[in-house]
Design a protein around this motif. Structure first.
Motif, PDB file in Angstrom:
ATOM      1  N   ARG A 197       4.678 -37.008  92.520  1.00 14.39           N
ATOM      2  CA  ARG A 197       5.137 -36.622  93.849  1.00 14.39           C
ATOM      3  C   ARG A 197       3.977 -36.594  94.851  1.00 14.39           C
ATOM      4  NH1 ARG A 197       9.699 -31.874  92.550  1.00 14.39           N
ATOM      5  NH2 ARG A 197      11.378 -33.366  92.092  1.00 14.39           N
ATOM      6  N   ALA A 198       2.825 -36.077  94.434  1.00 13.64           N
ATOM      7  CA  ALA A 198       1.664 -36.075  95.326  1.00 13.64           C
ATOM      8  C   ALA A 198       1.260 -37.492  95.692  1.00 13.64           C
ATOM      9  CB  ALA A 198       0.501 -35.331  94.660  1.00 13.64           C
ATOM     10  N   MET A 199       1.288 -38.400  94.710  1.00  7.74           N
ATOM     11  CA  MET A 199       0.934 -39.792  94.968  1.00  7.74           C
ATOM     12  C   MET A 199       1.971 -40.478  95.866  1.00  7.74           C
ATOM     13  SD  MET A 199      -1.972 -40.629  93.938  1.00  7.74           S
ATOM     14  CE  MET A 199      -1.639 -42.278  94.533  1.00  7.74           C
ATOM     15  N   ALA A 200       3.241 -40.118  95.699  1.00  7.92           N
ATOM     16  CA  ALA A 200       4.288 -40.696  96.539  1.00  7.92           C
ATOM     17  C   ALA A 200       4.079 -40.301  98.000  1.00  7.92           C
ATOM     18  CB  ALA A 200       5.666 -40.240  96.056  1.00  7.92           C
ATOM     19  N   ILE A 201       3.721 -39.042  98.230  1.00  5.88           N
ATOM     20  CA  ILE A 201       3.457 -38.577  99.601  1.00  5.88           C
ATOM     21  C   ILE A 201       2.270 -39.321 100.193  1.00  5.88           C
ATOM     22  CG2 ILE A 201       2.735 -36.586 100.974  1.00  5.88           C
ATOM     23  CD1 ILE A 201       4.279 -34.866  98.890  1.00  5.88           C
ATOM     24  N   LYS A 202       1.211 -39.464  99.400  1.00  2.35           N
ATOM     25  CA  LYS A 202       0.051 -40.205  99.882  1.00  2.35           C
ATOM     26  C   LYS A 202       0.440 -41.631 100.257  1.00  2.35           C
ATOM     27  CE  LYS A 202      -4.465 -41.986  98.449  1.00  2.35           C
ATOM     28  NZ  LYS A 202      -5.432 -42.138  97.344  1.00  2.35           N
ATOM     29  N   SER A 203       1.210 -42.293  99.423  1.00  6.94           N
ATOM     30  CA  SER A 203       1.623 -43.667  99.687  1.00  6.94           C
ATOM     31  C   SER A 203       2.432 -43.770 100.974  1.00  6.94           C
ATOM     32  CB  SER A 203       2.436 -44.212  98.511  1.00  6.94           C
ATOM     33  OG  SER A 203       1.658 -44.283  97.339  1.00  6.94           O
TER      34      SER A 203
END
Length: 436
Positions: free
Chosen positions: A386-392
């Motif tokens: 989820r953190a990586m999805a937000i960054k993307s």
């Protein structure tokens, strides 16, 4: 066509299974998903990818054509980037004017999982026919509202603060034969009385003070707003929302800032009423249904509500991040058990992106947190995804500098509230932006 889709699906499974001995056994994951989908959180990505192939979307083959040349990025970070991309994040372009930001602290969250099908919700009061139901193949429960002249009060939304928000999913189900009958409407009301029913005899307006949004699905998809003080109408206006005729859920977002009230249906700001709420000591939320006897007897008009979130506070995201060095938000929402960001998160993401793009020297760490439901290890992986999805999303859709952001997950290891209640779990499901 079915044979072709089956061959494509089989080819994909074989390709992924043989591509790397170090990767997970996709065949086994697919079999487990078919027999036990409820136990998926991070594994939900596999199901969604297979579903996309069945629908004719060959996105995964497309990704395989990308260059594999290393650019100095850490390999584990790169794998997380790919996982986030595979979630098929939606575009937030249609939500470019959506500025709803939920309150800082969640006071109540209701998905009705604790209630048995067919029962009146335990935390609601009703003068009509309200019961828990399943609709449209949804994995969560809904409260079904119907009745000839009925009112429905969530007992946990009482004495609303001057600054607060309420948002929920809504479905209106009605038959076309109901079009010919004027007396059919549903209401979302902010009212100064805590009683389940308080109205004048013929006006369909409360005898005291409040603001009502009457939804008329039969007549040009209209939403009427009526503000009233001690039974006297202060303001009356109407707007249209064509999607009322769709069976798909509509996300309703309500923001109260003292007397000012904004209400959104999906991405559309239907009303912004600076003096919408007359002064009153306390306000409460209730729903209403006004259905004439014929339609009620024919059982052809119902309203459904779920995922009701009630939060307090007026978020000052800029000050939290720039001055205090830490911004905590519960306004970035995900599909259950996945890292797919819901489009109603656009207001929060847009505000954060504006801060980061304005202060280009700012470096932040994005930290994902989950509640304690499910397996610890999967919650850890889910929070990372989820953190990586937000960054993307911040990089690809809001043009934030990727090099100034890092992402990690803490799973369920750092709760800020108890996990024994739905509100506590909702408070623990959060994203933090920490200034480095």
């Amino acid at each position: 066509m079915k044979t072709f889709k089956s061959l494509v699906l089989l080819a994909l499974i074989c390709y992924l299974s043989n591509a790397s001995a170090q990767r997970i056994d996709v065949k086994e994951k697919a079999r487990n998903a078919a027999t036990n989908r409820a136990d998926q959180k991070v594994d939900n990505t596999i199901d969604k990818s297979l579903d996309k192939i069945e629908e004719g979307i060959g996105g995964l083959f497309k990704k395989k054509n990308k260059s594999t040349k290393e650019t100095g990025k850490d390999k584990s970070q790169k794998r997380n980037d790919v996982a986030a991309e595979d979630q098929q994040q939606p575009s937030f372009a249609t939500y470019n004017k959506f500025d709803f930001i939920p309150g800082d602290k969640i006071l109540a969250f209701d998905d009705f999982k604790q209630d048995a099908l067919g029962d009146l919700p335990a935390k609601w009061n009703s003068t009509g026919a309200a019961e828990i139901a399943k609709i449209n193949g949804s994995e969560f429960n809904w409260v079904q509202l119907s009745g000839g002249d009925a009112y429905f009060n969530p007992q946990y939304i009482t004495q609303m603060p001057d600054n607060c928000t309420v948002d929920f999913d809504m479905v209106i189900n009605y038959s076309k034969v109901a079009y010919a009958y004027y007396q059919l409407r549903f209401g979302i009301e902010i009212i100064s009385s805590a009683t389940a029913k308080a109205q004048t005899e013929n006006a369909n307006v409360s005898a005291n003070t409040g603001l009502t949004f009457n939804i008329h699905p039969y007549s040009d998809q209209e939403i009427h707003a009526i503000s009233y003080l001690k039974g006297e109408t202060q303001l009356e206006t109407k707007a249209q929302f064509p999607a009322l005729s769709s069976p798909a859920p509509i996300h309703i977002s309500i923001m109260r800032q003292q007397q000012r009230v904004k209400i959104y249906f999906n991405d559309k700001k239907v009303y912004d009423l600076p003096q919408g709420l007359p002064p009153a000591q306390h306000y409460y939320l209730r729903f209403s249904a006004l259905i004439d006897a014929w339609n009620d007897n024919q059982n052809i008009a119902k309203m459904y509500v779920s995922n009701l979130r009630y939060a307090a506070g007026k978020p000052d995201m800029r000050n939290k991040l720039l001055s205090e060095g830490k911004l905590v938000t519960r306004g970035i929402l995900f599909d259950p058990g996945s890292a797919i960001v819901k489009p109603e998160s656009a207001g929060v993401l847009k505000e954060i992106a504006a801060i980061l793009n304005e202060h280009k020297e700012l470096r932040v760490k994005i930290i994902g947190h989950t509640d304690s439901d499910g397996d610890n290890a999967k919650n850890q992986q889910l929070s990372e995804a989820r953190a990586m999805a937000i960054k993307s999303i911040l990089v690809e859709q809001y043009q934030v500098n990727e090099d100034y952001m890092t992402a990690e997950g803490k799973g369920e290891t750092q709760p800020v509230d108890g996990n024994a209640t739905t509100a506590g779990k909702a408070n623990n499901r959060r994203v933090e932006f920490v200034k480095l």
